[in-house]
Enzyme design. Sequence first.
Site, PDB file in Angstrom:
ATOM      1  N   THR A 106     -28.919 -50.912  -5.759  1.00 25.12           N
ATOM      2  CA  THR A 106     -28.126 -51.136  -6.966  1.00 25.12           C
ATOM      3  C   THR A 106     -26.747 -51.712  -6.679  1.00 25.12           C
ATOM      4  O   THR A 106     -26.088 -52.221  -7.586  1.00 25.12           O
ATOM      5  CB  THR A 106     -27.938 -49.818  -7.742  1.00 25.12           C
ATOM      6  OG1 THR A 106     -27.207 -48.880  -6.928  1.00 25.12           O
ATOM      7  CG2 THR A 106     -29.283 -49.222  -8.117  1.00 25.12           C
TER       8      THR A 106
ATOM      9  N   CYS B  58     -23.399 -36.788  -8.056  1.00 27.62           N
ATOM     10  CA  CYS B  58     -23.772 -37.675  -9.164  1.00 27.62           C
ATOM     11  C   CYS B  58     -25.026 -37.149  -9.875  1.00 27.62           C
ATOM     12  O   CYS B  58     -26.038 -36.840  -9.235  1.00 27.62           O
ATOM     13  CB  CYS B  58     -24.029 -39.082  -8.655  1.00 27.62           C
ATOM     14  SG  CYS B  58     -24.336 -40.274  -9.988  1.00 27.62           S
TER      15      CYS B  58
ATOM     16  N   ARG C 108     -19.815 -51.069  -5.594  1.00 20.05           N
ATOM     17  CA  ARG C 108     -18.960 -50.803  -6.747  1.00 20.05           C
ATOM     18  C   ARG C 108     -19.070 -49.336  -7.149  1.00 20.05           C
ATOM     19  O   ARG C 108     -20.126 -48.717  -6.968  1.00 20.05           O
ATOM     20  CB  ARG C 108     -19.369 -51.685  -7.942  1.00 20.05           C
ATOM     21  CG  ARG C 108     -19.448 -53.154  -7.624  1.00 20.05           C
ATOM     22  CD  ARG C 108     -19.761 -53.988  -8.865  1.00 20.05           C
ATOM     23  NE  ARG C 108     -20.943 -53.543  -9.586  1.00 20.05           N
ATOM     24  CZ  ARG C 108     -22.187 -53.843  -9.255  1.00 20.05           C
ATOM     25  NH1 ARG C 108     -22.417 -54.562  -8.172  1.00 20.05           N
ATOM     26  NH2 ARG C 108     -23.209 -53.414  -9.984  1.00 20.05           N
TER      27      ARG C 108
ATOM     28  N   CYS D  35     -19.656 -45.950  -9.221  1.00 23.29           N
ATOM     29  CA  CYS D  35     -20.555 -45.534 -10.286  1.00 23.29           C
ATOM     30  C   CYS D  35     -19.765 -45.224 -11.551  1.00 23.29           C
ATOM     31  O   CYS D  35     -18.716 -44.572 -11.500  1.00 23.29           O
ATOM     32  CB  CYS D  35     -21.331 -44.301  -9.828  1.00 23.29           C
ATOM     33  SG  CYS D  35     -22.426 -43.586 -11.074  1.00 23.29           S
TER      34      CYS D  35
ATOM     35  N   CYS E   4     -20.750 -40.921 -12.366  1.00 25.54           N
ATOM     36  CA  CYS E   4     -20.120 -39.810 -11.631  1.00 25.54           C
ATOM     37  C   CYS E   4     -18.646 -40.081 -11.335  1.00 25.54           C
ATOM     38  O   CYS E   4     -17.896 -39.175 -10.997  1.00 25.54           O
ATOM     39  CB  CYS E   4     -20.866 -39.508 -10.336  1.00 25.54           C
ATOM     40  SG  CYS E   4     -20.754 -40.789  -9.066  1.00 25.54           S
TER      41      CYS E   4
ATOM     42  N   TRP F 128      12.399 -19.336   9.807  1.00 26.97           N
ATOM     43  CA  TRP F 128      11.639 -18.832   8.665  1.00 26.97           C
ATOM     44  C   TRP F 128      11.837 -19.728   7.451  1.00 26.97           C
ATOM     45  O   TRP F 128      10.873 -20.139   6.800  1.00 26.97           O
ATOM     46  CB  TRP F 128      12.065 -17.403   8.336  1.00 26.97           C
ATOM     47  CG  TRP F 128      11.300 -16.811   7.181  1.00 26.97           C
ATOM     48  CD1 TRP F 128      10.151 -16.085   7.253  1.00 26.97           C
ATOM     49  CD2 TRP F 128      11.610 -16.932   5.787  1.00 26.97           C
ATOM     50  NE1 TRP F 128       9.721 -15.730   5.992  1.00 26.97           N
ATOM     51  CE2 TRP F 128      10.600 -16.235   5.068  1.00 26.97           C
ATOM     52  CE3 TRP F 128      12.635 -17.548   5.072  1.00 26.97           C
ATOM     53  CZ2 TRP F 128      10.600 -16.148   3.678  1.00 26.97           C
ATOM     54  CZ3 TRP F 128      12.639 -17.467   3.677  1.00 26.97           C
ATOM     55  CH2 TRP F 128      11.625 -16.769   2.997  1.00 26.97           C
TER      56      TRP F 128
ATOM     57  N   TYR G  12       9.059 -22.113   5.700  1.00 23.89           N
ATOM     58  CA  TYR G  12       8.740 -21.828   4.298  1.00 23.89           C
ATOM     59  C   TYR G  12       8.895 -23.092   3.447  1.00 23.89           C
ATOM     60  O   TYR G  12       8.057 -23.392   2.591  1.00 23.89           O
ATOM     61  CB  TYR G  12       9.642 -20.714   3.771  1.00 23.89           C
ATOM     62  CG  TYR G  12       9.337 -20.317   2.340  1.00 23.89           C
ATOM     63  CD1 TYR G  12       8.352 -19.375   2.067  1.00 23.89           C
ATOM     64  CD2 TYR G  12      10.020 -20.889   1.265  1.00 23.89           C
ATOM     65  CE1 TYR G  12       8.055 -19.007   0.765  1.00 23.89           C
ATOM     66  CE2 TYR G  12       9.731 -20.529  -0.040  1.00 23.89           C
ATOM     67  CZ  TYR G  12       8.761 -19.591  -0.291  1.00 23.89           C
ATOM     68  OH  TYR G  12       8.463 -19.242  -1.583  1.00 23.89           O
TER      69      TYR G  12
ATOM     70  N   ASP H  49       8.431 -13.754   9.503  1.00 23.15           N
ATOM     71  CA  ASP H  49       8.196 -13.066   8.239  1.00 23.15           C
ATOM     72  C   ASP H  49       7.779 -11.612   8.469  1.00 23.15           C
ATOM     73  O   ASP H  49       6.805 -11.326   9.183  1.00 23.15           O
ATOM     74  CB  ASP H  49       7.106 -13.802   7.452  1.00 23.15           C
ATOM     75  CG  ASP H  49       6.957 -13.266   6.049  1.00 23.15           C
ATOM     76  OD1 ASP H  49       7.759 -13.657   5.189  1.00 23.15           O
ATOM     77  OD2 ASP H  49       6.053 -12.441   5.826  1.00 23.15           O
TER      78      ASP H  49
END
Length: 526
Positions: free
Chosen positions: A41, A49, A74, A76, A79, A439, A443, A459
């Site tokens: 296709t 899909c 190309r 779909c 989906c 720390w 973070y 920590d």
Amino acid sequence: MDAPVIPAPAASLPPAHVCEQARTSRDPRFDGLFFVAVTSTGIYCRPVCPAPTAKSANVKYFGHAAACEAAGFRPCLRCRPELSPAEGAWRRGDAVVARALKLIDEGALAEQPLSALAERVGLGERQLRRLFVERLGAPPIGVHGTRRLLFAKQLLTETHLPITEVAHAAGFGSLRRFNAAFLEAYRMAPRDLRRHPNEPPAGQADGDALVLRLGYRPPYDLGAMLDFLRGRALPGVEHVDEHRYTRAIGPADAPGWLRVSAWPADKRERQHALKLELHGAAPSRLLEITNRLRRMFDLDADPNAIGAALSVDPRLRALVQKRPGLRLPSGWDGFEIAVRAILGQQVSVAAARTLAARVAQRFGHALPQPFGPGLTHLFPTPTDLADADLAPLGLTRARADTVRTVARALLDGRVDFRAERTLDDFVARWVALPGIGPWTAHYIAMRALGHPDAFPADDLVLQKALPEDGVRLSAKALGARAEAWRPWRAYGVIHTWRDSMPAPVPLKPAARAVSAPTLKKARRAA
């Protein structure tokens, strides 16, 4: 003439038998980890899909949408490959490809040549191109072009934006160039795509808000994500309840708002996506905003890969099994996260949030009119806080000095949130600033950059929670233990924090000044 086929590198794909099984079973855990190209296709699809399954003899597997398009396939229309989450390993961490992909997502190739991108990640142009083809199956400019066209395809499908605005949002400088690129890649004009019936609407949005779908790879624990954000939500700037996150966004001269929630249930097929409602954003900012939210809500993570890596530690194995969909909560703005990290040094989450709310109310930009309940201000910028008098808000002199120092450092370029920084480089720049320790730097890397391997070894919660014998680990011992978690140490952190922290308590609207002696001394701004 069809484009030459560029085979997808085996290293970027799951094994062939795994791809085949995932495709035939439509396993959503593999969505975005590979794409299915059908030679009969000329179409490529997601592994989920819903179309009739193609014969194996007519199928080729590719690790990236750009590789499919480079080979002449190309996307779909059923989906919609533009909705698949990105392959997280290629966009996370310090690998050259990961850093380059983040820069491409930020538009690095929109106005600059490939040589500039290569220089930013420390490689030669030819070497970077070769690395992309080897790892992703397409050169950087192909990845950039596919990203723009797929985003345009989503806007054409899900919104009623004029095609000119779609072109602008996707990064095209002219409508003519957009039409030509779309026609060449997809063999249809943008206006022809809109002749296909759109999918049913995802419920009503407020006013004229634009609605977009943000796909993720399951499992995804949205409840835990919202719990984390709700415990830190700043009144006036953002509002978080059990079902949605809402925030005012800039710029100050043209503010808007956004809301993120679960995508409504569909009886026909399960939707693994969040719903974005967006109001007041210029078309040129749409791609930037969606990229920010994908990072903030950690939508491109691969929970299976992360869980497998963390499960080498018996303590984390139990936590991953308990919450397999837990993600890494990031933040909307890097400077805001940095300020909040400074305010959270050696105080509780609630106390840090109270201080941050005061800063936002006093120095933020008031909206011309509130965007619904709880949205009245934009968080201040580095310019707003570079010389701000923060003492009346209850900040200690040291915290106030650090906030001003960080604001000035961002303005003069000593620190930044640039995507090409490695974790070590980022941390080294930040700890060079007075008042910023390891720390705080880690973070910030974890919450502002969404860096998957950031690890605040100092920590106290981690040091106390990980041992099973009740003995607190030293930072050195904790770091040694976490070596086995790489490159996903930040996920080990968030699993441990989640298991250790009580449920968040909403902040009361009126907050009086909190004296320093009443603040908890344990570092809990996790």
